[in-house]
Design a protein around this motif. Structure first.
Motif, PDB file in Angstrom:
ATOM      1  N   PHE A 126       0.822  -1.217   0.000  1.00 10.80           N
ATOM      2  CA  PHE A 126       0.000   0.000   0.000  1.00 10.80           C
ATOM      3  C   PHE A 126       0.854   1.265   0.000  1.00 10.80           C
ATOM      4  N   ARG A 127       2.077   1.184   0.555  1.00 11.68           N
ATOM      5  CA  ARG A 127       2.925   2.369   0.660  1.00 11.68           C
ATOM      6  C   ARG A 127       3.313   2.933  -0.704  1.00 11.68           C
ATOM      7  N   TYR A 128       3.214   2.142  -1.763  1.00 10.05           N
ATOM      8  CA  TYR A 128       3.565   2.617  -3.093  1.00 10.05           C
ATOM      9  C   TYR A 128       2.358   3.144  -3.858  1.00 10.05           C
ATOM     10  N   SER A 129       1.198   3.098  -3.247  1.00  6.46           N
ATOM     11  CA  SER A 129      -0.008   3.548  -3.944  1.00  6.46           C
ATOM     12  C   SER A 129      -0.044   5.066  -4.028  1.00  6.46           C
ATOM     13  N   ARG A 130      -0.746   5.567  -4.997  1.00  8.18           N
ATOM     14  CA  ARG A 130      -0.859   7.017  -5.197  1.00  8.18           C
ATOM     15  C   ARG A 130      -1.560   7.674  -4.003  1.00  8.18           C
ATOM     16  N   LYS A 131      -2.577   7.009  -3.480  1.00 12.05           N
ATOM     17  CA  LYS A 131      -3.327   7.559  -2.354  1.00 12.05           C
ATOM     18  C   LYS A 131      -2.418   7.730  -1.137  1.00 12.05           C
ATOM     19  N   PHE A 132      -1.611   6.711  -0.838  1.00 12.63           N
ATOM     20  CA  PHE A 132      -0.716   6.797   0.311  1.00 12.63           C
ATOM     21  C   PHE A 132       0.349   7.863   0.093  1.00 12.63           C
ATOM     22  N   GLN A 133       0.902   7.933  -1.114  1.00 16.28           N
ATOM     23  CA  GLN A 133       1.942   8.924  -1.392  1.00 16.28           C
ATOM     24  C   GLN A 133       1.393  10.341  -1.245  1.00 16.28           C
ATOM     25  N   THR A 134       0.166  10.569  -1.677  1.00 13.40           N
ATOM     26  CA  THR A 134      -0.450  11.891  -1.543  1.00 13.40           C
ATOM     27  C   THR A 134      -0.646  12.239  -0.071  1.00 13.40           C
ATOM     28  N   MET A 135      -1.146  11.292   0.707  1.00 15.07           N
ATOM     29  CA  MET A 135      -1.345  11.546   2.136  1.00 15.07           C
ATOM     30  C   MET A 135      -0.020  11.798   2.840  1.00 15.07           C
ATOM     31  N   ARG A 188       2.732  13.025   1.518  1.00 13.56           N
ATOM     32  CA  ARG A 188       3.232  14.334   1.105  1.00 13.56           C
ATOM     33  C   ARG A 188       2.527  15.447   1.865  1.00 13.56           C
ATOM     34  N   ARG A 189       1.212  15.336   2.018  1.00 10.19           N
ATOM     35  CA  ARG A 189       0.452  16.344   2.756  1.00 10.19           C
ATOM     36  C   ARG A 189       0.863  16.377   4.227  1.00 10.19           C
ATOM     37  N   ALA A 190       1.093  15.208   4.811  1.00  5.71           N
ATOM     38  CA  ALA A 190       1.514  15.158   6.212  1.00  5.71           C
ATOM     39  C   ALA A 190       2.884  15.797   6.382  1.00  5.71           C
ATOM     40  N   ALA A 191       3.786  15.568   5.424  1.00  2.00           N
ATOM     41  CA  ALA A 191       5.108  16.169   5.495  1.00  2.00           C
ATOM     42  C   ALA A 191       5.030  17.687   5.385  1.00  2.00           C
ATOM     43  N   ILE A 192       4.135  18.171   4.545  1.00  3.79           N
ATOM     44  CA  ILE A 192       3.971  19.626   4.398  1.00  3.79           C
ATOM     45  C   ILE A 192       3.428  20.223   5.691  1.00  3.79           C
ATOM     46  N   LEU A 193       2.486  19.545   6.324  1.00  5.90           N
ATOM     47  CA  LEU A 193       1.916  20.047   7.577  1.00  5.90           C
ATOM     48  C   LEU A 193       2.946  20.065   8.696  1.00  5.90           C
ATOM     49  N   ARG A 194       3.860  19.087   8.696  1.00  6.95           N
ATOM     50  CA  ARG A 194       4.916  19.045   9.706  1.00  6.95           C
ATOM     51  C   ARG A 194       6.010  20.059   9.414  1.00  6.95           C
TER      52      ARG A 194
END
Length: 76
Positions: free
Chosen positions: A55-64, A66-72
């Motif tokens: 699942f870690r390679y899925s587009r949905k996981f990668q988007t989430m 990336r957003r979490a990294a931006i928030l941090r």
């Protein structure tokens, strides 16, 4: 070449070009020509692959992620 359609909205209109004077023999002949041209040029149809099981390679996981990294405050 009778195709099964699950929904009548996907059927062609009776006055649509190619439906009025449809010639199945000519259509099959042209399809064979296209397939021969693809073969002569070395073009092959790609097979659909199921994708990665992780699942870690899925587009949905990668988007989430990336957003979490931006928030941090991490890199985008």
């Amino acid at each position: 070449m009778d195709l099964q359609r699950k929904n009548p909205i996907h059927s062609p209109c009776p006055d649509m070009a190619g439906v009025v004077n449809f010639d199945e023999e000519l259509t099959l002949k042209r399809l064979a020509g296209v397939l021969a041209l693809r073969e002569s040029l070395g073009l092959k149809k790609r097979k659909q692959t199921p994708g990665c099981k992780d699942f870690r390679y899925s587009r949905k996981f990668q988007t989430m992620a990336r957003r979490a990294a931006i928030l941090r405050g991490g890199a985008a």
